[in-house]
Design a protein around this motif. Structure first.
Motif, PDB file in Angstrom:
ATOM      1  N   HIS A 118      -6.308  86.515  58.921  1.00 38.01           N
ATOM      2  CA  HIS A 118      -7.214  87.247  58.030  1.00 38.01           C
ATOM      3  C   HIS A 118      -6.582  87.529  56.679  1.00 38.01           C
ATOM      4  O   HIS A 118      -7.280  87.621  55.658  1.00 38.01           O
ATOM      5  N   SER A 119      -5.227  87.659  56.608  1.00 37.61           N
ATOM      6  CA  SER A 119      -4.546  87.898  55.337  1.00 37.61           C
ATOM      7  C   SER A 119      -4.717  86.713  54.411  1.00 37.61           C
ATOM      8  O   SER A 119      -5.011  86.860  53.222  1.00 37.61           O
ATOM      9  N   LEU A 120      -4.538  85.483  54.931  1.00 39.30           N
ATOM     10  CA  LEU A 120      -4.752  84.286  54.110  1.00 39.30           C
ATOM     11  C   LEU A 120      -6.219  84.160  53.731  1.00 39.30           C
ATOM     12  O   LEU A 120      -6.552  83.812  52.597  1.00 39.30           O
ATOM     13  N   ARG A 121      -7.128  84.454  54.683  1.00 37.23           N
ATOM     14  CA  ARG A 121      -8.555  84.292  54.401  1.00 37.23           C
ATOM     15  C   ARG A 121      -9.023  85.256  53.319  1.00 37.23           C
ATOM     16  O   ARG A 121      -9.864  84.928  52.494  1.00 37.23           O
ATOM     17  N   SER A 158       2.678  86.833  50.884  1.00 34.60           N
ATOM     18  CA  SER A 158       2.656  88.255  50.549  1.00 34.60           C
ATOM     19  C   SER A 158       1.786  88.457  49.317  1.00 34.60           C
ATOM     20  O   SER A 158       1.905  87.713  48.333  1.00 34.60           O
ATOM     21  N   HIS A 159       0.881  89.449  49.367  1.00 38.45           N
ATOM     22  CA  HIS A 159       0.033  89.780  48.220  1.00 38.45           C
ATOM     23  C   HIS A 159       0.538  91.069  47.588  1.00 38.45           C
ATOM     24  O   HIS A 159       0.630  92.108  48.233  1.00 38.45           O
ATOM     25  N   ILE A 160       0.886  91.004  46.297  1.00 43.80           N
ATOM     26  CA  ILE A 160       1.356  92.177  45.532  1.00 43.80           C
ATOM     27  C   ILE A 160       0.150  92.738  44.809  1.00 43.80           C
ATOM     28  O   ILE A 160      -0.241  92.232  43.738  1.00 43.80           O
ATOM     29  N   GLU A 161      -0.472  93.741  45.406  1.00 37.77           N
ATOM     30  CA  GLU A 161      -1.753  94.224  44.887  1.00 37.77           C
ATOM     31  C   GLU A 161      -1.638  94.793  43.485  1.00 37.77           C
ATOM     32  O   GLU A 161      -2.488  94.538  42.626  1.00 37.77           O
ATOM     33  N   GLU A 162      -0.567  95.570  43.216  1.00 38.62           N
ATOM     34  CA  GLU A 162      -0.462  96.205  41.897  1.00 38.62           C
ATOM     35  C   GLU A 162      -0.249  95.188  40.773  1.00 38.62           C
ATOM     36  O   GLU A 162      -0.553  95.457  39.603  1.00 38.62           O
ATOM     37  N   GLU A 163       0.274  94.029  41.090  1.00 35.85           N
ATOM     38  CA  GLU A 163       0.496  92.978  40.082  1.00 35.85           C
ATOM     39  C   GLU A 163      -0.605  91.920  40.110  1.00 35.85           C
ATOM     40  O   GLU A 163      -0.579  90.975  39.324  1.00 35.85           O
ATOM     41  N   ASN A 164      -1.548  92.032  41.053  1.00 41.36           N
ATOM     42  CA  ASN A 164      -2.626  91.051  41.202  1.00 41.36           C
ATOM     43  C   ASN A 164      -2.067  89.642  41.331  1.00 41.36           C
ATOM     44  O   ASN A 164      -2.520  88.711  40.668  1.00 41.36           O
ATOM     45  N   MET A 165      -1.078  89.468  42.174  1.00 40.75           N
ATOM     46  CA  MET A 165      -0.475  88.155  42.382  1.00 40.75           C
ATOM     47  C   MET A 165      -0.114  87.994  43.851  1.00 40.75           C
ATOM     48  O   MET A 165      -0.022  88.971  44.592  1.00 40.75           O
ATOM     49  N   GLY A 166       0.059  86.737  44.257  1.00 34.17           N
ATOM     50  CA  GLY A 166       0.457  86.452  45.622  1.00 34.17           C
ATOM     51  C   GLY A 166       1.571  85.421  45.660  1.00 34.17           C
ATOM     52  O   GLY A 166       1.696  84.573  44.756  1.00 34.17           O
TER      53      GLY A 166
END
Length: 705
Positions: A472-475, A499-507
């Motif tokens: 679900h993380s990849l999806r 890994s998704h870095i939410e505060e930087e809007n990057m993965g």
């Protein structure tokens, strides 16, 4: 920070070494559905438990033994039901009756199963347990399906689905919808069957249940095969396989390989039918999936029959009806029974001989008494007539008595000899019994050790699978993607990381190929996964070239490569993906002996190569550095990362697939969905290998921006 990092790495190394020792010793962790320790805890708790707690323990023990020892499971369920009635505990009684129904169903006693489920349904209605009611209706429907009473089967499934929909039990709604589809297929109505399976598929996809999605694809494949739409059936089976592969669900992988092989047989494609059936049989024999293996053997028998290879056809036809392990056990049991029969016959023979000897002794004693009587009368008769004759007769009688005594002694000695022989035979019987016990104990130990070995490796597999990114993380971050993850052995030296870095809007997305495969490779994968989490998620280093430098130093430090000859390391591709404005993405890439593939429909695949240096291992330079490359891509373009396991896969002539072929396959299938692209890669891999064993771990990931 450095000290904390070292402590975490040392903890991971210690844990990996512990798991490795368990796998090597093969005698520590029992099979998990319920481990032996858990069962022992339940049994110990049962000795002191009272009241409702005792009822719950009895019901749980019934679940423990329902597959391995149905009679024992039934005993625990009956005890739980009896105590529940004494305490007037409705919930416990309902669960006990539900367990009895399931056990009767497994034993094929459908009438008693229906009776138990009916009583359990009353209990569930009494305490208003809607979920249990749905499950019972579903089980009753399955029983009527087995009895070929399809109308009643449909009736009870519809009763269950009404409650499930009313109570918003989506998982049970989807499961029952699939059951209804199966019933329609048995009723020769493939259109309604397909409609229901598609409806179940939509529910599973909506709630993001990957296993349910895979099951629905498999049912849709069965319907298409029944409709003679073989190519559509193969497409659905491959979609299901694409989901089961990363989960390492060997049973469903084997089942799907068998079904695809059978479908190719319907198309008269004997080469693919043989190849896939052999693959299914190999997995089935490895994990003892007897039903799947038997079906694969039947397909192979037909394939070889069509080729007029009667010897192979005859072999697989025979093998489909009898497995080697059951034959072996029957032979051993027959040997033991034969030994017991031999001993019984010997004992009966000895008894007859003793009886005959006793009869002889009794006759001799009777003769002796008669002779003595006659002698006395003769002595008295001749005593009055002739003294000399008396003397001679007395002397003769004495001689005769001595002879008779000697005969009697011989008879007694024979009797003693017979008794000694009987004693020796009894001792021999005890010796045979002890050897039988030793043999049975040895057989139990061998089975126990085999279970422990298999379970210890399975335990290591579950630990490694736990570190992989959740589906679900990849999806959530890439709605369209595929993952091909095929370890050479049960555990893998490859792993993928996200890994998704939410505060930087990057993965960050990585595919890593560690030195070796199997347990040694799995050790390295644990180290690599821990270091990536530490560097990116905790130290917040977001530059891919710096990340590779820190990863390199972390591996060398963890394995103390400055002070020893250890050369282990890893190759990897690492991408940082950042969403920009105007539907554009900034992709930063660094690679260690790995590359990144970029795809755009209508164009050739672009390859971006990483540095020709590995992470860890021997280092001649003072400080190892890595480069980074930044690319701006548009929405709708594709990224692909892969270990070298796919390109190094060899056929029967040791020819590899190669990088050119990989890029060609990727370019040709960009117009398809990501799931179909993954299926195309798998189909090419299977076609290339043609039954050749996998030589390395294989990992391929594709995402659509």
């Amino acid at each position: 920070m450095i000290k904390s990092k070292k402590k975490k790495l040392l903890s991971v190394l210690f844990f990996c070494i512990l798991i490795g020792n368990i796998a090597a010793q093969s005698i520590q962790i029992p099979h998990k559905e319920y481990s032996s320790n858990q069962v022992e805890v339940l049994l110990n708790s049962l000795q002191t438990a009272k009241g409702i707690q005792r009822i719950h323990l009895l019901n749980e023990l019934s679940v423990v033994y329902e597959n391995s020892k149905p009679s024992k499971a039934q005993e625990y369920a009956e005890r739980a039901a009896l105590l529940s009635k004494e305490l007037n505990y409705t919930e416990g009684l309902g669960e006990a009756l539900y367990q009895q129904g399931f056990i009767y169903y497994r034993l094929g006693n459908y009438e008693q199963a229906l009776q138990a489920y009916s009583e359990s349904l009353k209990m569930a209605s009494k305490i208003k347990n809607d979920l249990k009611k749905v499950l019972i209706y579903q089980k009753i429907g399955l029983i009527f399906k087995e009895k070929q009473d399809l109308e009643k089967a449909m009736h009870f499934c519809l009763l269950g689905i009404q409650i499930a929909q009313k109570k918003h039990l989506q998982l049970q709604t989807a499961s029952l919808t699939n059951d209804i589809g199966v019933i329609y297929l048995l009723k020769k109505d493939p259109q309604k069957a397909s409609k229901n399976h598609q409806k179940a598929l939509d529910i599973y996809q909506n709630i993001k249940d990957s296993l349910g999605t895979a099951d629905s694809y498999q049912y849709l494949g069965d319907v298409s095969a029944a409709k003679k739409d073989e190519f559509v059936a193969i497409k659905f089976f491959l979609k299901a396989l694409q989901i089961y592969e990363p989960l390492l669900d060997q049973q469903n992988i084997a089942k799907l390989a068998q079904k695809i092989g059978e479908t190719y047989l319907q198309l008269n494609d004997l080469i693919k039918a043989e190849k896939l059936s052999q693959q299914s049989l190999k997995i089935a024999q490895k994990y003892q999936y007897k039903s799947i293996g038997q079906k694969a053997m039947k397909v192979l028998a037909v394939v070889y029959g069509k080729r007029q290879n009667w010897q192979q056809a005859y072999y697989y036809q025979n093998q489909s009806t009898a497995l080697q392990d059951s034959i072996y056990q029957e032979e051993k049991l027959e040997q033991i029974n034969e030994m017991q029969r031999i001993f019984k016959r010997q004992k009966e023979q000895i008894s007859r001989e003793l009886l005959e000897k006793d009869e002889i002794i009794q006759k001799d004693e009777k003769i002796i008494r008669q002779i003595s009587q006659y002698a006395v009368w003769l002595v008295l008769l001749f005593l009055s007539l002739f003294a000399f004759s008396l003397y001679r007769n007395n002397r003769k009688r004495k001689i005769d008595n001595e002879l008779l005594e000697q005969q009697k002694m011989e008879i007694v000695n024979q009797k003693n000899a017979i008794q000694e022989r009987n004693h020796a035979l009894v001792e021999k019987h005890h010796e045979i019994t002890e050897k039988n016990s030793e043999f049975e104990q040895l057989l139990k130990e061998l089975k126990k050790n085999n279970l422990r070995l298999t379970d210890s490796i399975r335990y290591a597999e579950r630990i490694q699978r736990a570190i992989l990114p959740a589906t679900h993380s990849l999806r959530e971050n890439f709605a369209e993607h595929f993952v091909i993850f095929k370890p050479k052995d049960v555990v893998s030296g490859d792993f993928y990381w996200f890994s998704h870095i939410e505060e930087e809007n990057m993965g960050f997305l990585a595919v890593v190929d560690c030195t070796g495969h199997g347990v040694p490779g799995a050790f390295m994968s644990m180290i690599g996964n821990t270091l990536l989490n530490e560097i990116i998620n905790h130290e917040k280093n977001y530059e891919t070239d710096d990340i590779l430098v820190q990863l390199h130093e972390g591996v060398r430090d963890s394995l103390k490569q400055n002070n020893n000859q250890n050369k282990d390391g890893m190759d990897l591709s690492l991408c940082r993906i950042k969403k920009l404005e105007n539907q554009q993405y900034e992709v930063q890439f660094s690679g260690a002996k790995s590359q990144l593939y970029i795809g755009k429909e209508g164009e050739e695949i672009t390859e971006i190569r990483g540095d020709r240096k590995s992470i860890g291992g021997w280092q001649k330079e003072v400080k190892r550095t890595f480069s980074k490359q930044e690319i701006t891509l548009k929405s709708g373009e594709y990224l692909f990362l892969a270990s070298d396991g796919y390109t190094d896969a060899a056929d029967q002539k040791r020819k590899k697939i190669g990088y050119k072929t990989l890029k060609k396959i990727l370019a040709q299938n960009l117009h398809l969905s990501m799931t179909e692209q993954g299926a195309a890669l798998l189909e090419t891999l299977y076609e290339h290998q043609k039954g050749v064993d996998q030589r390395d771990d294989i990992t391929v990931i594709g995402i659509k921006l």
